[in-house]
Design a protein around this motif. Structure first.
Motif, PDB file in Angstrom:
ATOM      1  N   ARG B  25       0.831  -1.203   0.000  1.00 31.84           N
ATOM      2  CA  ARG B  25       0.000   0.000   0.000  1.00 31.84           C
ATOM      3  C   ARG B  25       0.870   1.260   0.000  1.00 31.84           C
ATOM      4  N   ILE B  26       1.875   1.303   0.871  1.00 31.35           N
ATOM      5  CA  ILE B  26       2.721   2.510   0.919  1.00 31.35           C
ATOM      6  C   ILE B  26       3.599   2.603  -0.322  1.00 31.35           C
ATOM      7  N   ILE B  27       4.026   1.456  -0.854  1.00 29.14           N
ATOM      8  CA  ILE B  27       4.838   1.487  -2.086  1.00 29.14           C
ATOM      9  C   ILE B  27       4.043   2.148  -3.203  1.00 29.14           C
ATOM     10  N   LEU B  28       2.779   1.713  -3.378  1.00 23.13           N
ATOM     11  CA  LEU B  28       1.981   2.270  -4.475  1.00 23.13           C
ATOM     12  C   LEU B  28       1.704   3.750  -4.238  1.00 23.13           C
ATOM     13  N   ALA B  29       1.478   4.131  -2.973  1.00 23.33           N
ATOM     14  CA  ALA B  29       1.224   5.542  -2.683  1.00 23.33           C
ATOM     15  C   ALA B  29       2.449   6.389  -3.033  1.00 23.33           C
ATOM     16  N   ILE B  30       3.638   5.908  -2.647  1.00 26.72           N
ATOM     17  CA  ILE B  30       4.868   6.664  -2.936  1.00 26.72           C
ATOM     18  C   ILE B  30       5.102   6.733  -4.446  1.00 26.72           C
ATOM     19  N   LEU B  31       4.890   5.622  -5.135  1.00 24.42           N
ATOM     20  CA  LEU B  31       5.095   5.627  -6.583  1.00 24.42           C
ATOM     21  C   LEU B  31       4.136   6.610  -7.257  1.00 24.42           C
ATOM     22  N   PHE B  32       2.933   6.711  -6.716  1.00 26.69           N
ATOM     23  CA  PHE B  32       1.971   7.671  -7.267  1.00 26.69           C
ATOM     24  C   PHE B  32       2.514   9.092  -7.103  1.00 26.69           C
ATOM     25  N   GLY B  33       2.970   9.413  -5.892  1.00 25.51           N
ATOM     26  CA  GLY B  33       3.507  10.749  -5.648  1.00 25.51           C
ATOM     27  C   GLY B  33       4.734  11.035  -6.494  1.00 25.51           C
ATOM     28  N   TRP B  34       5.511  10.011  -6.744  1.00 22.46           N
ATOM     29  CA  TRP B  34       6.725  10.132  -7.558  1.00 22.46           C
ATOM     30  C   TRP B  34       6.360  10.391  -9.022  1.00 22.46           C
ATOM     31  N   GLY B  35       5.432   9.613  -9.536  1.00 19.37           N
ATOM     32  CA  GLY B  35       5.084   9.716 -10.952  1.00 19.37           C
ATOM     33  C   GLY B  35       4.350  11.008 -11.281  1.00 19.37           C
ATOM     34  N   VAL B  36       3.391  11.380 -10.427  1.00 20.31           N
ATOM     35  CA  VAL B  36       2.587  12.567 -10.726  1.00 20.31           C
ATOM     36  C   VAL B  36       3.456  13.816 -10.723  1.00 20.31           C
ATOM     37  N   CYS B  37       4.322  13.946  -9.705  1.00 21.88           N
ATOM     38  CA  CYS B  37       5.119  15.168  -9.633  1.00 21.88           C
ATOM     39  C   CYS B  37       6.183  15.216 -10.712  1.00 21.88           C
ATOM     40  N   THR B  38       6.756  14.070 -11.062  1.00 17.47           N
ATOM     41  CA  THR B  38       7.817  14.092 -12.069  1.00 17.47           C
ATOM     42  C   THR B  38       7.236  14.296 -13.466  1.00 17.47           C
TER      43      THR B  38
END
Lengths: 506, 107
Positions: B25-38
């Motif tokens: 769950r936290i992995i997917l949340a972090i990846l979301f934050g990583w992808g959207v901002c980049t």
């Protein structure tokens, strides 16, 4: 003393001090612990990650590519920092729990196949060789600058220096003090930048922010808009490059094997955060060199044409320091920092590459009965062969330092990253999928030079420095399809993944 | 006679209950934050080119840097560090929670 003799003096001083500190540390440690290597905490672990990462690409190539291409160059800054997020969340703790130290070992164990292991070893060595070519270019340029000789001569002398350093430190058994190395590299990069900012009259305490005014001056005085987004390049190229560098970071063998030097998983995770911070310190600073370089050139009336700019891009940091009239010793410090980063990266990569030739190719595959001595000789010979190969390519470098490095990242992102990702997170991935995936990955990496003439439309999706945006997902799909079409991997591996890698707290 | 439970198949998209599910769950949340901002931000800059919002992005300045240049060159590396810190704190916490349930070994 003039500039170049100052820099020779400082460089020698720095390299010698690394050997001396290493030797002192060695004698102290063997007294205290009986074996080399000591634990230095999360911050120390982070500094080790950062010094392992710092190379000519970070210290010379990055400023060069931003100087040349402005906003497009920031894709390198983002790619080379954002990759650590991927690495931390998807792979770091799991690889540690899996417990295999090198990429070929992981692949051999996880996929249970000597052929996959051999292929992974060859790919890992190829990545090291490409990476080293970029480092050699950096070393050659600095040698040429220091001794006032041509590039070819510089790179040859540089290669000789690296090999003799390997021989000397190998004979003395000098451990690398990576914390000290990071400190030296970081200070050698940032202090000249502060001096530069002060001399030009900008905010010098934090030149990472101070260069904003230089950017404004550049636009006002010379009408050069340095920051225009997507001016010469498309959005696709930016994102493809950025993504490639990110997945490449997650697949670079010498980065992946860093997680074993820290005693527990929790400290390994936290040292990644510190490592990323230390790397970002350098990456926040690199654009400043590029901007100051453009400003000084414009003020001195040097025309910015694509050809001349490309020629001087990789040494723009040194050139800027000279143009601004920095004191000779400080130029030497700047050169020494970049040179030692390139030097130690090459030394580490050549050594692990040669060890891989000896262990994964010669011993495991060609001659399992080989004696310790024969393996040692193969490793030594391998170092020389790899160094000669790298030198041969580096004599006529195919691109800028950052670009050559990006190809190594593309290869890593197309082959090794999917192998680790699926190997850790999907137990159905098997050896056939792994082998098919590696071949597809290699093909994707060389697609543009290979197919550029025949199928230019297809090749344009796989730019040579940025092939992993389309490549890595394609490889993952191929691995999944081939794995599903062939028999499942042995039950023991599935149970190991479930219980050891993902079930340590059940 | 009860049949043995079907063995769990390791899959990122279907995590096992307990620690692994929390971790994913936290992995997917972090990846979301990583992808959207980049990548999301680059899409935004690209899509807004030539419009009023686009000139806002490139004309507004922070530390004398145009907003988009500052965001990409300075904020994103910082954002990656923040993401890693959030991830580590969260994983520390779920590790503690699940190991307390088991044997209090915290590892």
């Amino acid at each position: 003393m003039n500039d170049s003799s100052w820099s020779i003096f400082v460089v020698l001083l720095v390299l010698l001090s690394f050997i001396l500190v290493g030797l002192r540390q060695k004698s102290r440690e063997s007294q205290e612990y009986g074996f080399g290597g000591r634990y230095t905490g999360r911050i120390g672990g982070g500094a080790a990650i950062a010094s392992n990462w710092m190379s000519a690409a970070s210290l010379m190539g990055l400023a060069g590519i931003i100087y040349l291409r402005g906003y497009q160059g920031l894709a390198y800054v983002i790619g080379w920092t954002g990759g650590y997020v991927l690495l931390l969340v998807l792979l770091a703790s799991q690889i540690r729990r899996f417990g295999k130290f090198t990429t070929p070992e992981f692949v051999g164990e996880r996929y249970g196949s000597p052929a996959a292991r051999l292929l992974a070893a060859v790919i890992a060595i190829a990545i090291s060789v490409i990476y080293c070519v970029a480092q050699f270019k950096g070393i050659g340029l600095i040698f040429a600058f220091m001794f006032g000789i041509g590039y070819e001569q510089g790179v040859t002398y540089g290669a000789l220096a690296v090999v003799s350093y390997l021989v000397v430190s190998g004979a003395l058994g000098v451990p690398r003090n990576q914390q000290l190395q990071y400190l030296v590299i970081c200070v050698a990069f940032i202090v000249p930048l502060m001096w530069l900012a002060r001399k030009l009259g900008y905010f010098w305490l934090l030149p990472q922010f101070g260069y904003g005014r230089a950017l404004t001056d550049l636009a006002r005085e010379f009408r050069i808009d340095f920051t225009l987004p997507f001016a010469g390049d498309s959005l696709f190229e930016w994102c493809a490059l950025c993504f490639t560098l990110m997945v490449g970071t997650g697949g670079l063998p010498h980065v992946l094997s860093r997680f074993y030097t820290v005693p527990n998983v929790r400290d390994a995770r936290w040292s990644v955060v510190w490592g990323l911070f230390f790397i970002a310190l350098i990456y926040w600073s690199a654009p400043a060199f590029a901007v100051f370089g453009r400003l000084l050139e414009a003020r001195q009336g040097i025309a910015f044409t694509p050809v001349t700019a490309r020629a001087s891009a990789d040494v723009i940091a040194l050139k800027t320091a000279l143009m601004a009239g920095l004191p000779g010793w400080l130029v030497g410090v700047l050169a020494a920092g970049a040179l030692s980063a390139a030097f130690f990266t090459v030394a580490g990569l050549l050594m692990t590459g040669a060890a891989s030739i000896s262990h994964d190719i010669y011993y495991s595959f060609m001659n399992p009965k080989a004696s310790e001595r024969a393996r040692m000789q193969v490793a030594k010979g391998g170092t020389l062969v790899l160094a000669a190969l790298v030198l041969l390519v580096a004599l006529n470098p195919p691109g800028l330092i950052a670009e050559i490095t990006a190809v190594a990242f593309a290869l890593a992102g197309n082959t090794i990253f999917p192998l680790f990702l699926l190997g850790i997170w999907w137990d159905r991935a098997n050896r056939y999928g792994a082998i098919a995936g590696m071949f597809t990955g290699v093909l994707c990496t060389v697609a543009q030079p290979l197919l550029g003439g025949v199928l230019p439309a297809l090749a344009s999706y796989f730019p040579v420095t940025a092939s992993a945006l389309c490549g890595a997902p394609l490889v993952i799909c191929v691995m999944i399809a081939v794995s599903l079409a062939t028999p499942a991997p042995p039950e023991e591996m599935r149970r190991f993944l479930e219980q050891e890698v993902h079930g340590h707290l059940d | 006679m009860s049949r043995p439970e079907k063995p769990y198949k390791v899959n990122l998209l279907r995590p096992k209950e307990g620690h692994m599910r929390d971790e994913v769950r936290i992995i997917l949340a972090i990846l979301f934050g990583w992808g959207v901002c980049t990548f999301g931000f680059q899409f935004l800059v690209y899509a807004c080119r030539g419009t009023g919002a686009g000139s806002l992005l490139t004309r507004l300045t922070l530390f004398n840097l145009p907003l988009h240049f500052w965001f990409t060159g300075q904020f994103l590396p910082l954002w990656f560090i923040v993401l890693c810190v959030i991830f580590n704190i969260y994983v520390d916490r779920i590790t503690e929670y699940h190991s307390r349930r088991r044997d209090r070994s915290y590892e």
